[in-house]
Design a protein around this motif. Structure first.
Motif: not given
Lengths: 333, 333
Positions: A6, A116, A292-294, A317-318, A321
């Motif tokens: 992160l 993330v 990848r996420s956010s 998001a976590l 991902a």
């Protein structure tokens, strides 16, 4: 599976406190992650918030799982100056950027399963010399030449992909093209297969105009651009519905008919998803060589340092991902 | 209160069977209405549907309440030709139009408390010589010169007003003006006070561009058109929020901050309302000298005569029209 990483994001924003909140929910299934941040500033933030956080600097990402149950694992990215919640400082821009670069290195080497990212404050990075159109474009550059990132937003029950994003509505219409639609649809379909485990994804493609143009009565983009793009995608073997009237695509029964909706402009995609689930929307970047996420929110400078920001989007998001990385790892090569 | 009148709409569409379904729910609080339609064709429709409907021609609208509990009251508007569900016939266009004209006469004289209109099939009316842009514009003409109708869509928890409606998105942007916004906002605010009983309505006005233009970075319409319109409305004493980013205006907490949302184009207004409540959306025309509502769907020719169409929107339209007429009647002059 290796842990997630992160990024720090804007240290004057809410990223740090959200990371604390996410770690605190580890018993509820939040996957193991390491934060790329400055341990001393995190200690100071915990004191400021009055939280009894355990923060543990680690030397290698591989150490994160052993630490996870007792403390938040942190890979050190030192800041150059102090952090005042709510007031971004250009002096720390280098660390914000290094945190992103380090995340890409870790996921590219296989040490991390996915990236993330916490929200950044683009303006302060630009003041410090950042020369990329945005966070996602920077990640795509770090990923290597030829990478075309596609933004997808997801919440429970809906995935949307805007074909055009951060530009005026007038210019979005002017720049709409067969190629843009085809490229985004291909990348979306490939990601739904590889990262979401959907064998034969169905894409719904919206019209641009009211009632999808009503046969040309309310605009010709459906006839001249969107329908030809759909024809091409169908010839390539993709399952496509559309052009669909955008107003009737997103109610609960309509959403069950497709796996992702491709929309022609920002608000056409973001109105439905933020209306349905404002707190748990997640931004996923498709088309990168890594996951990848956010969270789907900004730095929230106005409430940074108060502990009031909702961690729901970061937690989602976590979890997304982690799920995407597992699906990708399990897929036959 | 006098009864409501419900127009025939396209007789080959679902209007007749929806009227039956609404009358059947009278015990659940559907207000008394008379249908302006051809009694013989309604008898035939009931037989076709296998429904044991009681249909009672009445000579005067004042007879409707006495009939209501035992039969559907019908004010006769004879059709010129047979009706085949799903296949509109130009021969019956005259009756469709007369039904609307008669409804306006009845509400204008005070014999009816409000008009609820069933959906029409515009194309078949045009073939028969109908020369009005649409249903609502025809009602406005019947109401008299200088009438500016404003379309509002409403569902439990949300009211939206699109400033531009049935035109291409490109032309909607080109035609957006301070005057259009100011006029729609004034009419909306007046109707919220008079017909909805809201003493000091709060209007939320959307931006046109992503993030409401982000200070001009994504388009200038907010700066050049929308903000000046808001300034003018505030000078007139109206409570206005905006320009607001459209994607964050419609989630459940955001909706509690205003009484109606004014949107810049069709889908910006219709995506959220149809996403939130696809079945119970109601179209209300503000700015007329009388109360008019209609269900928020079309003639559904593909399922006409099957009894499958949901009456929820028509029932909601009848209930809202009744409530609006009562509020208007109770208001001090």
């Amino acid at each position: 599976m290796p842990p997630l990483v992160l990024t720090m994001g804007e240290p004057a924003g809410i990223g740090g406190e959200l990371a604390f909140a996410a770690w605190s929910r580890r018993a509820a299934g939040v996957p193991c992650f390491a934060l790329l941040d400055d341990p001393a500033r995190l200690e100071a933030l915990a004191r400021h918030l009055g939280q009894n956080m355990q923060i543990k600097p680690i030397a290698s990402l591989a150490d994160a799982p052993a630490v996870w149950n007792k403390a938040l694992p942190v890979l050190a990215v030192p800041l150059a100056g102090p952090v005042v919640p709510g007031i971004p400082a250009a002096v720390n821009a280098g660390a914000v950027i290094r945190s992103i670069e380090r995340a890409v290195e870790l996921v590219s080497s296989g040490a991390a399963s996915a990236v993330v990212t916490n929200p950044i404050q683009k303006q302060v990075l630009i003041e410090a010399g950042f020369r990329h159109p945005g966070h996602t474009e920077f990640l795509a550059e770090l990923a290597g030449p030829g990478t075309v990132p596609v933004m997808m937003l997801t919440c429970p029950g809906l995935r949307v992909v805007p074909i055009t994003i951060h530009q005026s509505l007038k210019s979005a219409i002017a720049e709409l093209s067969i190629d843009k639609i085809v490229t985004a649809a291909r990348i979306t379909a490939a990601a739904l297969i590889r990262d979401f485990g959907i064998k034969r994804p169905i894409l719904a493609i919206s019209g641009l105009n009211p009632h999808a143009g009503e046969g040309g009565a309310f605009g010709r983009e459906e006839i001249d651009i969107i329908a030809p793009a759909i024809e091409q995608l169908r010839r390539e073997g993709l399952a496509i519905e559309g052009p669909l009237p955008a107003d009737t695509m997103f109610h609960v029964r309509a959403r069950q008919r497709y796996d992702a909706a491709l929309c022609m402009y920002h608000d056409q995609a973001l109105i439905p998803i933020k209306t349905i689930d404002f707190e748990r929307g997640v931004n996923v970047t498709l088309g990168l060589p890594f996951v990848r996420s956010s969270p789907d929110h900004g730095t929230a400078l106005n409430i940074a340092g108060t502990g009031k920001a909702s961690p729901e989007s970061l937690i989602a998001a976590l979890m997304i991902a982690d799920q995407m990385a597992r699906t990708r790892a399990a897929a036959p090569r």
